[in-house]
Design a protein around this motif. Structure first.
Motif, short mmCIF file in Angstrom:
data_model
loop_
_atom_site.label_atom_id
_atom_site.label_comp_id
_atom_site.label_asym_id
_atom_site.label_seq_id
_atom_site.Cartn_x
_atom_site.Cartn_y
_atom_site.Cartn_z
N LYS A 21 0.00 15.86 12.91
CA LYS A 21 -0.15 15.28 14.44
C LYS A 21 -1.34 15.39 14.40
N LEU A 22 -2.70 15.65 13.90
CA LEU A 22 -3.79 16.09 14.04
C LEU A 22 -4.43 14.58 13.29
N ALA A 23 -3.63 14.45 12.89
CA ALA A 23 -4.67 13.12 12.17
C ALA A 23 -3.67 11.32 12.74
N LEU A 24 -2.62 11.73 12.99
CA LEU A 24 -2.02 11.29 13.51
C LEU A 24 -2.06 10.59 14.90
N ALA A 25 -2.65 11.72 15.91
CA ALA A 25 -3.91 11.47 17.17
C ALA A 25 -4.96 10.63 16.24
N ASP A 26 -6.08 10.94 15.11
CA ASP A 26 -6.90 10.33 15.06
C ASP A 26 -6.32 8.55 14.95
N ARG A 27 -5.51 8.14 14.13
CA ARG A 27 -5.21 7.05 13.89
C ARG A 27 -4.97 5.97 15.54
N GLU A 28 -4.84 7.02 16.49
CA GLU A 28 -3.97 6.66 17.28
C GLU A 28 -5.61 6.04 18.28
N ALA A 29 -6.51 6.52 18.23
CA ALA A 29 -7.54 7.24 18.57
C ALA A 29 -8.69 6.01 18.22
N TYR A 30 -9.05 6.32 17.06
CA TYR A 30 -9.57 4.95 15.65
C TYR A 30 -9.66 4.24 15.47
N TYR A 31 -7.78 4.08 14.60
CA TYR A 31 -7.60 3.15 13.68
C TYR A 31 -7.60 1.69 14.32
N GLY B 227 -20.85 8.62 18.34
CA GLY B 227 -21.67 7.49 18.16
C GLY B 227 -19.59 6.48 18.35
N HIS B 228 -18.93 7.38 18.90
CA HIS B 228 -17.43 6.71 18.52
C HIS B 228 -16.23 7.30 20.10
N ALA B 229 -16.32 7.05 20.59
CA ALA B 229 -15.17 7.39 21.98
C ALA B 229 -14.08 7.10 21.28
N PRO B 230 -13.24 8.21 20.96
CA PRO B 230 -11.91 8.08 20.89
C PRO B 230 -10.87 7.25 22.30
N PHE B 231 -10.21 6.45 21.34
CA PHE B 231 -9.45 6.04 22.82
C PHE B 231 -7.51 6.95 22.82
N SER C 95 5.20 14.21 17.63
CA SER C 95 4.43 14.39 18.90
C SER C 95 2.73 13.61 18.83
N VAL C 96 3.58 11.81 19.22
CA VAL C 96 2.19 11.62 19.35
C VAL C 96 2.47 10.18 19.17
N PRO C 97 2.00 9.28 20.54
CA PRO C 97 2.62 8.32 20.87
C PRO C 97 2.84 7.17 19.53
N GLY C 98 3.93 6.87 20.08
CA GLY C 98 4.58 5.78 19.15
C GLY C 98 4.40 4.49 18.96
N SER C 99 4.76 4.00 17.77
CA SER C 99 3.61 2.65 17.60
C SER C 99 4.45 1.97 18.30
N PHE C 100 5.60 1.53 18.75
CA PHE C 100 6.86 0.74 19.01
C PHE C 100 7.03 1.20 19.78
N TRP C 101 7.59 -0.53 21.07
CA TRP C 101 7.88 0.08 22.23
C TRP C 101 9.54 0.86 22.55
N PRO C 102 8.96 1.49 22.79
CA PRO C 102 8.74 1.64 24.44
C PRO C 102 7.43 2.76 24.35
N ARG C 103 6.46 3.08 23.29
CA ARG C 103 4.97 3.88 23.03
C ARG C 103 5.79 4.99 23.55
N THR C 104 6.34 6.56 23.81
CA THR C 104 6.74 6.98 24.03
C THR C 104 6.55 8.26 22.91
N TRP C 105 5.96 9.64 23.73
CA TRP C 105 6.02 10.27 22.21
C TRP C 105 6.52 12.08 23.71
N GLU C 106 6.92 12.28 21.68
CA GLU C 106 7.59 13.92 22.93
C GLU C 106 6.38 15.22 22.61
N PRO C 107 5.51 15.77 23.53
CA PRO C 107 5.03 16.92 22.82
C PRO C 107 5.65 17.39 22.27
N GLY C 108 5.35 17.86 20.96
CA GLY C 108 5.18 19.19 19.95
C GLY C 108 7.04 19.26 19.47
#
Length: 596
Positions: A322-332, A370-374, A521-534
């Motif tokens: 979860k932590l790594a994939l949150a960073d993926r969404e925020a910074y990659y 120096g970077h604001a997470p998306f 528990s991360v926003p999906g990369s594919f349409w419709p971009r949903t997630w399931e917390p936990g």
């Protein structure tokens, strides 16, 4: 500490030999690759031959209109991993403003408006030119033969066609003509043909007939694909408005200029050290560094936190994912990404400190100076209008399976080794182009229309892909090439394989067969971009006690059945002895390894 040991029985043996090994998501592609090795070709010749067969036999999982990511080493430089970059960028006309003018708030998951510039074929031909030894016609004879003369259809191809049959009949008649000849879906095992694709490949090979060298003949084929009849048909195909997954009709924006500017390329790999091994991945235009972040977080844990078969291990791994994939969404993205910071031991320690004995239900990207997470819109549900079968995710939160990707790994007796994950251009992506026998992909669905994201849709920039093969090195030599289909799950499933083999001592086949899991528990990369917390999706074989314990820790567990998750294959080489190994996924009775 010793990992929980697997049962001595495996679904098949880990193959061993000294000549060459091939593994992929379809037995015919594996057989073609191995046949090339047997006839004197090297690993790169073999991988390209197998890959074009995958276009034919797994059209629901990949196609010539798609993309790829690969990682390889050559026998001459066994310690230098190289990325094969076959991810095309957004066309010049693909702007957020254009999509909003079309009344869209997400890039659709199906339809030509979502097409990136297709780069897979150019990448395969680049690899063959520079590192292969065979002529193009010999490499493509396997794919041409299966497309022209036929091959037994997979049941899953029929299932995919059935899911989109109404769409084909009502809105995509060219797809109905290609995949539902006579108005019916071919039965499992029935011989099916794609003569249009056979002709396409034959014409591309013929474009190099007058060239004076092997390299020039391959370059002529690349030029024909990007600027000749293939490019012209691709551009013409997007001119007619057609149904998208949004339930509305749109034209595509791909132009001849976009295709003419396309070039596949090589890039240096991004690496980290983990328990005496070097793990090599793509740059942050792919999700590959997320696996490196997961390993960096877990490297600071005791071994008893790393066993995927236990309550403690599964919980810790899910939280690290979860932590790594949150960073993926925020910074990659295809932009300036602070990888040095994200992969540093100091940053990994701050992320590791966030793991408690309870499952997090929050989206938690880290802080980078120096970077604001998306922070994307966190959609938990979405009514799917119009087209079905639009994304890639292998498993929805409900456990239902749909679209996917494919994969191939090859190692030869000289020490060349390659792992490639081709995808996109699925038969359900966009309307088939009758004269070519394939369709465009939909990789732009992995971008955001909101401004300020590292993966905001931007003309000329690559969408942040999920395609993420892996190479493992030890003491300056590549020892393992592996990968898996599965969208956001690819690196998650590879993580458990690496932990079981590098830390737990499992054999390749034991690690592939072992029960696995992943987070949703991360926003999906594919349409419709949903997630399931936990959310956590698990194979039932993980065990009642472990599953119940995860639920007590707060994970929202979805049981996906006994043999449903993971599509891994792998090839292995011991530089000291020359012994080669291979293993492939038994789930779905489709993946296969071969070698001697």
């Amino acid at each position: 500490m010793t990992f929980t040991r697997p049962a001595p029985f495996t679904t098949r043996p880990t193959l061993q030999g000294t000549f060459g090994m091939s593994a992929s998501t379809h037995w015919l592609a594996t057989a073609a690759a191995q046949a090339v090795l047997e006839r004197g070709g090297n690993a790169f010749d073999a991988a390209v031959a197998g890959a074009f067969v995958l276009h034919v036999v797994e059209p629901h999982l990949n196609g010539p209109g798609g993309d790829l990511a690969g990682v390889f080493v050559t026998a001459a430089e066994p310690g230098t991993p190289v990325i094969l970059m076959g991810q095309g960028p957004a066309p010049a006309g693909a702007t957020p403003e254009h999509f909003r003018a079309e009344r869209l708030d997400l890039v659709p998951g199906a339809g030509a408006l979502a097409a990136a510039v297709p780069a897979a074929v150019d990448a395969w031909l680049l690899l063959l030119r520079d590192h292969g030894t065979w002529e193009l016609d010999a490499v493509l004879e396997y794919a041409i033969g299966y497309a022209r003369d036929g091959h037994p259809m997979l049941g899953r191809v029929g299932t995919t066609i059935a899911a989109v049959a109404e769409l084909f009949r009502e809105h995509w008649p060219s797809s109905a003509q290609l995949w539902m000849p006579g108005g019916r879906i071919p039965a499992e095992g029935e011989i099916i043909r794609n003569t249009a694709y056979a002709r396409t490949l034959q014409r591309v090979v013929g474009a190099g007939g007058g060239a004076s060298s092997r390299e020039a003949r391959i370059d002529a084929a690349r030029h024909e694909w990007r600027t000749g009849f293939v490019a012209q048909a691709l551009v013409q195909s997007v001119q007619t408005p057609h149904r998208h997954s949004s339930g509305t009709d749109h034209r595509g924006v791909l132009t001849m200029g976009d295709l003419e500017d396309l070039r596949a390329a090589y890039e240096p790999a991004v690496t980290i050290e983990f328990r005496g091994h070097t793990i090599a991945k793509t740059g942050p235009w792919g999700q590959g560094p997320a696996l490196l972040q997961m390993l960096a977080i877990l490297d600071g844990c005791d071994d008893n936190h790393l066993d995927p078969s236990t309550e403690l291990g599964a919980h810790t791994i899910l939280e690290a994912q979860k932590l790594a994939l949150a960073d993926r969404e925020a910074y990659y993205g295809d932009t300036d990404v602070p990888l040095d910071h994200l992969l540093s031991p100091e940053y990994a320690a701050t992320r590791r400190a966030l793991i408690t004995d309870r499952a997090s239900h929050d989206f938690r990207p880290g802080r980078v100076p120096g970077h604001a997470p998306f922070r994307p819109s966190l959609r938990t549900e979405y009514a799917l209008p119009g087209a079905e079968g639009v994304g890639e995710p292998t498993v929805r939160p409900s456990g239902e399976t749909r679209g996917d990707t494919c994969h191939i790994d090859v190692v030869d007796r000289w020490g060349n080794m390659i792992s490639v994950t081709p995808s996109g251009g699925w038969l359900q992506s966009s309307p088939a182009i009758p004269e070519l026998g394939f369709c465009l992909g939909t990789r732009l669905q992995m971008t955001w229309l909101e401004p300020g994201a590292p993966s905001t849709l931007t003309p000329g920039k690559r969408p942040r892909t999920t395609l993420t093969p892996t190479l493992v090195l030890r003491h300056g030599h590549a020892i393992t090439a592996l990968g898996s289909p599965g969208g956001d799950q690819q690196d998650q499933w590879q993580l458990t394989y690496l932990l079981r083999t590098l830390v737990g001592g499992y054999s390749p086949q034991q690690a592939i067969d072992a029960p696995t899991f992943h987070t949703t528990s991360v926003p999906g990369s594919f349409w419709p971009r949903t997630w399931e917390p936990g959310g956590a999706v698990v194979e039932d074989r993980l065990g009642e006690d472990v599953i119940a314990a995860l639920e007590r820790r707060g994970h929202r567990v979805t049981r996906a059945g006994g043999w449903t998750l993971g599509r891994l294959s792998a090839v292995v080489r011991d530089p000291a002895t020359g012994i080669l190994q291979a293993a492939a996924n038994p789930r779905g009775a489709q993946g296969y390894a071969a070698g001697r």
